[in-house]
Design a protein around this motif. Sequence first.
Motif, short mmCIF file in Angstrom:
data_model
loop_
_atom_site.label_atom_id
_atom_site.label_comp_id
_atom_site.label_asym_id
_atom_site.label_seq_id
_atom_site.Cartn_x
_atom_site.Cartn_y
_atom_site.Cartn_z
N ASN A 38 -8.62 -42.86 73.86
CA ASN A 38 -8.72 -41.41 73.71
C ASN A 38 -7.52 -40.67 74.29
O ASN A 38 -7.31 -39.51 73.98
CB ASN A 38 -10.02 -40.89 74.33
N TRP A 39 -6.71 -41.32 75.09
CA TRP A 39 -5.52 -40.69 75.66
C TRP A 39 -4.51 -40.34 74.57
O TRP A 39 -3.69 -39.45 74.73
CB TRP A 39 -4.87 -41.59 76.70
N ILE A 40 -4.58 -41.03 73.43
CA ILE A 40 -3.61 -40.79 72.36
C ILE A 40 -4.05 -39.67 71.41
O ILE A 40 -3.25 -39.17 70.64
CB ILE A 40 -3.34 -42.11 71.59
N ARG A 41 -5.29 -39.27 71.49
CA ARG A 41 -5.84 -38.25 70.60
C ARG A 41 -5.02 -36.95 70.61
O ARG A 41 -4.64 -36.45 69.55
CB ARG A 41 -7.29 -37.98 70.95
N PRO A 42 -4.71 -36.36 71.77
CA PRO A 42 -3.92 -35.12 71.77
C PRO A 42 -2.52 -35.32 71.19
O PRO A 42 -1.98 -34.41 70.54
CB PRO A 42 -3.84 -34.73 73.24
N ARG A 43 -1.94 -36.47 71.39
CA ARG A 43 -0.61 -36.74 70.83
C ARG A 43 -0.66 -36.77 69.31
O ARG A 43 0.24 -36.28 68.63
CB ARG A 43 -0.06 -38.05 71.37
N ILE A 44 -1.69 -37.40 68.76
CA ILE A 44 -1.84 -37.46 67.30
C ILE A 44 -2.05 -36.05 66.74
O ILE A 44 -1.42 -35.67 65.75
CB ILE A 44 -3.00 -38.40 66.90
N GLU A 45 -2.94 -35.28 67.38
CA GLU A 45 -3.22 -33.93 66.91
C GLU A 45 -1.97 -33.06 66.92
O GLU A 45 -1.70 -32.33 65.97
CB GLU A 45 -4.32 -33.30 67.75
N SER A 46 -1.19 -33.13 67.99
CA SER A 46 0.02 -32.30 68.06
C SER A 46 1.10 -32.79 67.10
O SER A 46 1.82 -31.98 66.51
CB SER A 46 0.55 -32.24 69.49
N ALA A 47 1.21 -34.09 66.89
CA ALA A 47 2.20 -34.62 65.94
C ALA A 47 1.87 -34.21 64.52
O ALA A 47 2.77 -33.86 63.74
CB ALA A 47 2.28 -36.14 66.06
N VAL A 48 0.59 -34.23 64.16
CA VAL A 48 0.18 -33.81 62.82
C VAL A 48 0.42 -32.32 62.64
O VAL A 48 0.93 -31.88 61.60
CB VAL A 48 -1.30 -34.18 62.56
N ALA A 49 0.09 -31.51 63.65
CA ALA A 49 0.32 -30.07 63.57
C ALA A 49 1.81 -29.77 63.44
O ALA A 49 2.21 -28.89 62.67
CB ALA A 49 -0.27 -29.39 64.80
N GLU A 50 2.61 -30.48 64.17
CA GLU A 50 4.05 -30.27 64.11
C GLU A 50 4.63 -30.67 62.74
O GLU A 50 5.50 -30.01 62.21
CB GLU A 50 4.72 -31.09 65.22
N ALA A 51 4.11 -31.76 62.19
CA ALA A 51 4.64 -32.27 60.92
C ALA A 51 4.15 -31.47 59.71
O ALA A 51 4.88 -31.34 58.73
CB ALA A 51 4.28 -33.74 60.76
N THR A 52 2.91 -30.96 59.78
CA THR A 52 2.33 -30.32 58.60
C THR A 52 2.16 -28.82 58.74
O THR A 52 1.97 -28.13 57.74
CB THR A 52 0.95 -30.92 58.29
N GLY A 53 2.17 -28.31 59.97
CA GLY A 53 1.89 -26.90 60.18
C GLY A 53 0.41 -26.58 60.08
O GLY A 53 0.02 -25.41 60.05
N ARG A 54 -0.42 -27.58 60.04
CA ARG A 54 -1.87 -27.41 59.94
C ARG A 54 -2.52 -28.04 61.16
O ARG A 54 -1.99 -28.96 61.76
CB ARG A 54 -2.39 -28.05 58.66
N GLU A 55 -3.69 -27.54 61.51
CA GLU A 55 -4.38 -28.02 62.70
C GLU A 55 -5.28 -29.22 62.37
O GLU A 55 -5.99 -29.22 61.38
CB GLU A 55 -5.23 -26.89 63.30
N LEU A 56 -5.22 -30.22 63.23
CA LEU A 56 -6.08 -31.40 63.12
C LEU A 56 -6.94 -31.47 64.37
O LEU A 56 -6.42 -31.39 65.49
CB LEU A 56 -5.25 -32.68 62.99
N LYS A 57 -8.25 -31.59 64.19
CA LYS A 57 -9.17 -31.74 65.32
C LYS A 57 -9.94 -33.04 65.14
O LYS A 57 -10.55 -33.28 64.11
CB LYS A 57 -10.16 -30.58 65.39
N MET A 58 -9.90 -33.86 66.16
CA MET A 58 -10.67 -35.11 66.17
C MET A 58 -11.69 -35.00 67.31
O MET A 58 -11.38 -35.28 68.45
CB MET A 58 -9.76 -36.31 66.39
N SER A 59 -12.89 -34.55 66.98
CA SER A 59 -13.88 -34.31 68.02
C SER A 59 -14.87 -35.46 68.19
O SER A 59 -15.61 -35.50 69.15
CB SER A 59 -14.65 -33.02 67.73
#
Length: 88
Positions: A38-59
């Motif tokens: 779960n430590w990688i979850r915020p990194r994935i979310e921010s990388a996707v937001a940075e790459a696509t300009g859209r928000e990703l939430k993995m709850s």
Amino acid sequence: MIWQGWQVSVVKTLKWVVIMPALVFITGVLYLNFADQNWIRPRIESAVAEATGRELKMSGSFDLDILPTTSVTLENVIFSDVGWGSNP
């Protein structure tokens, strides 16, 4: 006597060239299979937001397995819609 010294040298070299990388690999696989990823979850979310300009939430749960087959399991994933997209 020279032959015995050569054999010892080969055995020491094999330890470092074969056994040590294998131990590092096995340790990494075991870590990925049993540790909490779960430590990688915020990194994935921010990388996707940075790459696509859209928000990703993995709850939901996040699970990464290496053995016996490689798989990634995600639950409750929300990927925001773009402003110009249609509403379902």
